[in-house]
Every structure is written in structure tokens, then in C-alpha cells.
Design an enzyme around this catalytic site. Structure first.
Site, PDB file in Angstrom:
ATOM      1  NE  ARG A  56      -9.867 -21.765 -56.103  1.00  0.00           N
ATOM      2  CZ  ARG A  56      -9.016 -21.581 -57.130  1.00  0.00           C
ATOM      3  NH1 ARG A  56      -9.061 -22.335 -58.190  1.00  0.00           N
ATOM      4  NH2 ARG A  56      -8.123 -20.630 -57.091  1.00  0.00           N
ATOM      5  CG  HIS A 104     -23.027 -25.371 -54.352  1.00  0.00           C
ATOM      6  ND1 HIS A 104     -22.985 -24.034 -54.681  1.00  0.00           N
ATOM      7  CD2 HIS A 104     -24.270 -25.799 -54.707  1.00  0.00           C
ATOM      8  CE1 HIS A 104     -24.149 -23.676 -55.193  1.00  0.00           C
ATOM      9  NE2 HIS A 104     -24.949 -24.718 -55.214  1.00  0.00           N
ATOM     10  CB  THR A 180     -25.033 -15.615 -52.111  1.00  0.00           C
ATOM     11  OG1 THR A 180     -25.431 -16.249 -53.343  1.00  0.00           O
ATOM     12  CG2 THR A 180     -26.253 -15.331 -51.266  1.00  0.00           C
ATOM     13  CB  SER A 181     -24.339 -13.004 -57.114  1.00  0.00           C
ATOM     14  OG  SER A 181     -24.204 -14.349 -57.562  1.00  0.00           O
TER      15      SER A 181
END
Ligand code: OAD
Length: 236
Positions: A56, A104, A180-181
């Protein structure tokens, strides 16, 4: 100046070539989330987890902030802005935003497995080490002798920045939710901290159904959605 809080997720970085998690072809389709992004997964196979985040980080080095990140930064000319992001990339920073809360964690940081939450959650804490885009290897040790781990909040861990983020949302005159979901708690619960009268906007290409009254969706990808949002600013 009025206060605007941006709550962002993976979709804001999608047009920079960074995959989201839950869309089709999302990261969690290819990698079992419980193996690469949970504290149990780390204990089972820390090499697999460091490898996932090394990949990532390498991708992030090649990515560039897109027009949405830049327009979010430009909002600072009109509002007192705080960006609360679930993203672990640094594209809001590189796009020019100056007040960012990473719920996060951050890909470009690491910490010792021995650091306690009180240590690493203090702003400017020495327990958090800037690693830039370098890989973490098993055997890389922090000054306290503990193995370095990604400075990421995994499933099964608490979210130290949550209360600071909630205090920002409480003060917001405008909340702009983008990309964002809203599937992951406690981050998704932040929308419930808005005060009465706070205007809520949501930018996402998919139709969204929030359990809050009175939000306006701009149904578009982040870059196009931000351009439309700028047209609304005059009426706010
Ligand atoms: P998701 O993958 O759950 O949701 C991405 C959202 O972005 C969806 O609503 C998409 O419709 C939308 N989207 C896709 N392309 C877009 C675009 N070009 N412009 C704008 N929106 C777009 O990602 P998050 O909600 O960020 O946590 O996921 C939250 C957390 O779940 C992540 O921080 C991560 C993950 O597990 C951890 O790993 C701890």
C-alpha cells in the site's frame, strides 16, 4: 468563519488510483480483511500484514492528490476546516489541507508493538516514527526494542482519535461526507454528533441512505462532486 468538517473515506482517493475496500474490485475482495487488517491477523502472521501495508505504501508513493483533495484544501479560504479521514494515505496533506485527523492511522508512520495506547495517541508522541515510504521488515526494531508495526488502526483495536473527531463534528456548521460507505464503526457514528441545524452534504457516486434527516447528496465521483459542492457554497 463558519466551521466545516469533512468526513472522508477511500472514495476520495479512488481517482488517484488507490483502490477502495468494498466496491467491486475493492481491496477486501482480494485480501481477507481479517487476515491483513485485524489485530488477530497480525498475531497470526505479521509478515503477511507488513507485506500488505508495504505494498500500500509503495503505491501511495506513486499516487498524486486529485482535484477533490485540492478542492477540499481550497475550502480553507472560506471556512474553518477540519478533515476527519478514515484514509491512511497522505493525499489530503499533499493536496494542501492543514487540519487533518486520521481516524485509522497513517501509512507513512510506524510504532513499536510495545508502545501503549497512551504513548502513541499523544499528539507529537515519540512512540510514533516517521518512516516515509520505506518498507517495514520483520526484525526492524523501534528504539524500545519492540518490533515495528504499521501505525494503523486494525479491526479489534480502539480508535484513539475518535473523541477529538467527535468534538470537531459537534462544532460543525456544515458536514461534508465524501467517498465513504459508512460501513465501519465507530467512524460512521460520527454523523450522529452533528448539532441541530448543521447542514449535511454527501458526495458519492452510489445512492446513499443515511439514517439522518435532511442531507443533500451530490451523486458523483469525488472530483466532479467537489466542483458541484463549490457551486453550493454561495448559498450556504
Ligand atoms: P469503502 O470501500 O467501504 O467505501 C468507499 C465508498 O467510496 C463507497 O461508498 C463508494 O461508492 C465510494 N466511491 C467509489 N469511487 C468513488 C469516487 N471516485 N468518488 C467518490 N466516492 C467513490 O471505504 P471506506 O468507507 O473508506 O479501515 O471504508 C472505511 C474503512 O473500512 C477503511 O478506513 C478501512 C476499511 O476496512 C481499516 O482498514 C481500519
Amino acid at each position: 468563519m463558519r466551521k466545516l468538517v469533512v468526513l472522508s473515506g477511500a472514495g476520495v482517493s479512488a481517482e488517484s488510483g488507490i483502490r477502495t475496500f468494498r466496491d467491486s474490485n475493492g481491496l477486501w475482495e482480494e485480501y481477507p480483511v481479517e487476515e491483513v487488517a485485524s489485530i488477530e491477523g497480525w498475531h497470526r502472521n505479521n509478515a503477511l500484514v507488513t507485506g500488505f501495508y508495504n505494498q500500500r505504501r509503495r503505491q501511495l508513493e506513486k499516487a498524486q492528490p486529485n482535484e477533490a483533495h485540492k478542492l477540499i484544501a481550497e475550502l480553507e479560504q472560506y471556512f474553518e476546516v477540519t478533515v476527519v479521514t478514515q484514509n491512511v494515505d497522505n493525499l489530503h496533506e499533499r493536496g494542501g489541507s492543514t487540519h487533518i485527523i486520521h481516524l485509522h492511522g497513517e501509512l507513512t508512520k510506524a510504532r513499536s508493538v510495545k508502545a501503549s495506547e497512551c504513548d502513541y495517541s499523544l499528539p507529537g508522541s515519540k512512540a510514533v516514527i516517521d518512516i516515509g515510504y520505506k518498507d517495514i521488515h520483520i526484525g526492524d526494531l523501534a528504539p524500545d526494542g519492540g518490533q515495528l508495526r504499521p501505525h494503523i488502526v486494525w479491526f479489534g483495536e480502539s480508535v484513539p482519535e475518535l473523541s477529538r473527531a467527535a468534538r470537531e463534528v459537534e462544532k460543525a456548521d456544515i458536514l461534508l461526507i465524501i467517498g465513504t460507505s459508512l460501513n465501519v464503526y465507530p467512524a460512521a457514528g460520527l454523523v450522529n454528533y452533528t448539532r441541530p441545524g448543521c447542514k449535511i452534504f454527501l458526495i458519492d457516486p452510489q445512492p446513499m441512505h443515511l439514517r439522518i434527516p435532511d442531507f443533500k447528496q451530490i451523486q458523483a465521483p469525488a472530483t466532479e462532486g467537489m466542483k458541484q459542492f463549490f457551486k453550493e457554497i454561495g448559498n450556504l
